[in-house]
Enzyme design. Structure first.
Site, mmCIF file in Angstrom:
data_model
loop_
_atom_site.group_PDB
_atom_site.id
_atom_site.type_symbol
_atom_site.label_atom_id
_atom_site.label_comp_id
_atom_site.label_asym_id
_atom_site.label_seq_id
_atom_site.Cartn_x
_atom_site.Cartn_y
_atom_site.Cartn_z
ATOM 1 N N VAL A 195 -12.296 -108.730 52.649
ATOM 2 C CA VAL A 195 -10.983 -108.874 52.969
ATOM 3 C C VAL A 195 -10.735 -108.072 54.279
ATOM 4 O O VAL A 195 -9.919 -108.454 55.223
ATOM 5 C CB VAL A 195 -10.001 -108.475 52.081
ATOM 6 N N GLU A 196 -11.309 -106.827 54.330
ATOM 7 C CA GLU A 196 -11.129 -105.977 55.361
ATOM 8 C C GLU A 196 -11.671 -106.456 56.699
ATOM 9 O O GLU A 196 -11.178 -106.319 57.703
ATOM 10 C CB GLU A 196 -11.462 -104.687 54.995
ATOM 11 N N SER A 197 -13.095 -106.869 56.354
ATOM 12 C CA SER A 197 -13.553 -107.321 57.863
ATOM 13 C C SER A 197 -14.605 -108.563 57.510
ATOM 14 O O SER A 197 -15.458 -108.655 58.631
ATOM 15 C CB SER A 197 -14.514 -105.969 58.292
ATOM 16 N N TYR B 14 -2.391 -108.403 48.769
ATOM 17 C CA TYR B 14 -3.687 -107.802 49.032
ATOM 18 C C TYR B 14 -4.548 -107.465 47.620
ATOM 19 O O TYR B 14 -5.717 -107.805 47.564
ATOM 20 C CB TYR B 14 -3.387 -106.479 49.945
#
Ligand code: CA
Length: 400
Positions: free
Chosen positions: A126-128, A308
């Site tokens: 999800v972050e990168s 998230y």
């Protein structure tokens, strides 16, 4: 050696690339802000050489940074919209491939920090997008812009000082220190203070490298979750089916109690016999229902949005071979940011809510909505809709 200020005064400093579409014009106020930072940086052990190198060519704030940070998709989109992007079939496929390639590393990380490999992998995803898109905005430029603007008080000034400390330690060069518009860095999107407190060097090369190293990135995620209190005996949560007539007012309790009440996992497997959980209905009654554990709150410690945390939990399940969500999302969206803000104001005036008026959904607002619904004799699903806001603003609520 001449100081940067002296060079500027002499007209010898070339403006850096501040924003691709606007020529950089030196901004005296911005430069004064940077110079005022110098003694605080020096007091933290940052040398003048490191300081000057960090700010070389940076003569004006980046207007694009301020514009971009006003939009945070996980807070303004309906949860299911966010999930479609965050847990896409492409991302699941990429994550399973990356997970297979890094299986032994993930096992070693799980062994050391007690966080399941799929959860660590899901946050990385999800972050990168598993390290593929870590963001290429220079961190010093982003943080200096936000700090000089006084965005969120002194938070970004403190983060800028932390970033200079990282540069001083030599873990990364200013050229490689990059990430998001909001100053979140590398494949794990840590703010500098989070990096200083939680990042780890898992591949033992002497540097905590969340920009290039997959083992360092994954282990830093797991170490952070461990530090936030991850309970390795529990999952993040479960999609469940509620029995007919379930009393929504009793939304928190032992998992064993939910089993006694007839709540069942959608995959037919039993709920654990120990641990506590809360009912979470992010699309209202009839939409996917979840029992979430304290580990859901741990994920929210990484990024405070409900959407998230749900995306990370569900992606982790999918990466571990689990099925898609069983229930369907509603056809119409719940309240967005402006509506949520109005709801917060209304619920506060009625004595149900004492949290921030920030237009963001979260446990505190959910609980206020639930207590309002219970008082009004409505199904207490904690789901903020336009109908609920209309009701609240059209008739006086009785205090809880
Ligand atoms: Ca390393």
């Amino acid at each position: 050696m001449l100081s940067r200020r002296a060079l500027l005064a002499a007209g010898l400093c070339f403006p850096g690339v501040v924003h691709a579409t606007e020529p950089a014009r030196a901004d005296v106020t911005f430069q004064a802000f940077i110079e005022a930072l110098r003694p605080d940086a020096i007091a933290r052990g940052v040398t003048p050489e490191t300081f000057d190198r960090a700010f070389r060519g940076l003569v004006a704030p980046d207007a694009a940074v301020l514009t971009r940070t006003r939009r945070q998709s996980e807070f303004v989109r309906p949860v299911w919209d966010y999930l479609v992007g965050a847990v896409s079939s492409g991302r699941i496929a990429r994550g399973r491939a990356r997970g297979a390639a890094l299986a032994s590393t993930l096992r070693a990380i799980e062994g050391r920090y007690g966080v399941p490999g799929p959860v660590t992998l899901a946050i990385w995803g999800v972050e990168s997008d598993f390290g593929a898109s870590a963001g290429d905005v220079p961190t010093i430029r982003a943080l200096a812009t936000l700090a000089a603007a006084g965005h969120r008080g002194t938070l970004f000034r403190d983060e800028l000082l932390a970033a200079l400390t990282i540069l001083q330690r030599g873990d990364v060069t200013p050229e490689r220190m990059s990430g998001s518009w909001a100053g979140a860095m590398g494949q794990v999107q840590f703010l500098p203070s989070t990096y200083l407190a939680h990042a780890v060097d898992f591949d033992d090369d002497g540097h905590r490298d969340i920009w290039i190293s997959a083992p360092d990135s994954l282990a830093s995620i797991a170490a952070y979750l461990k530090d936030l209190g991850w309970d390795q005996a529990l999952s993040w949560g479960y999609e469940v089916r509620l029995p007919g007539g379930f009393d929504l007012a009793r939304d928190t309790g032992d998992l064993a109690h939910f089993t006694e009440q007839g709540v069942r996992r959608v995959d037919g497997r039993p709920l654990p016999s120990r641990g506590r959980a809360s009912l979470f209905l992010p699309g209202g009654l009839g939409a996917p229902a979840f029992l979430i554990t304290d580990n859901f709150e741990v994920i929210r410690g990484y990024n405070t949005s409900d959407s998230y945390a749900l995306a990370v939990g569900h992606l982790a399940d999918r990466l571990g071979g689990g099925p898609p969500l069983a229930a369907s999302w509603p056809k119409t969206a719940g309240l967005g940011g402006p509506g949520l803000r109005q709801l917060q104001i209304g619920l506060a005036a009625a004595g149900f809510y004492d949290g921030p008026t920030d237009g963001r959904a979260g446990p505190k607002l959910r609980e206020a909505v639930r207590r309002y619904q219970i008082g009004a004799g409505l199904p207490a699903d904690g789901y903020a809709t336009a109908a609920l806001l209309a009701r609240l603003t059209s008739r006086p609520a009785s205090r809880p």
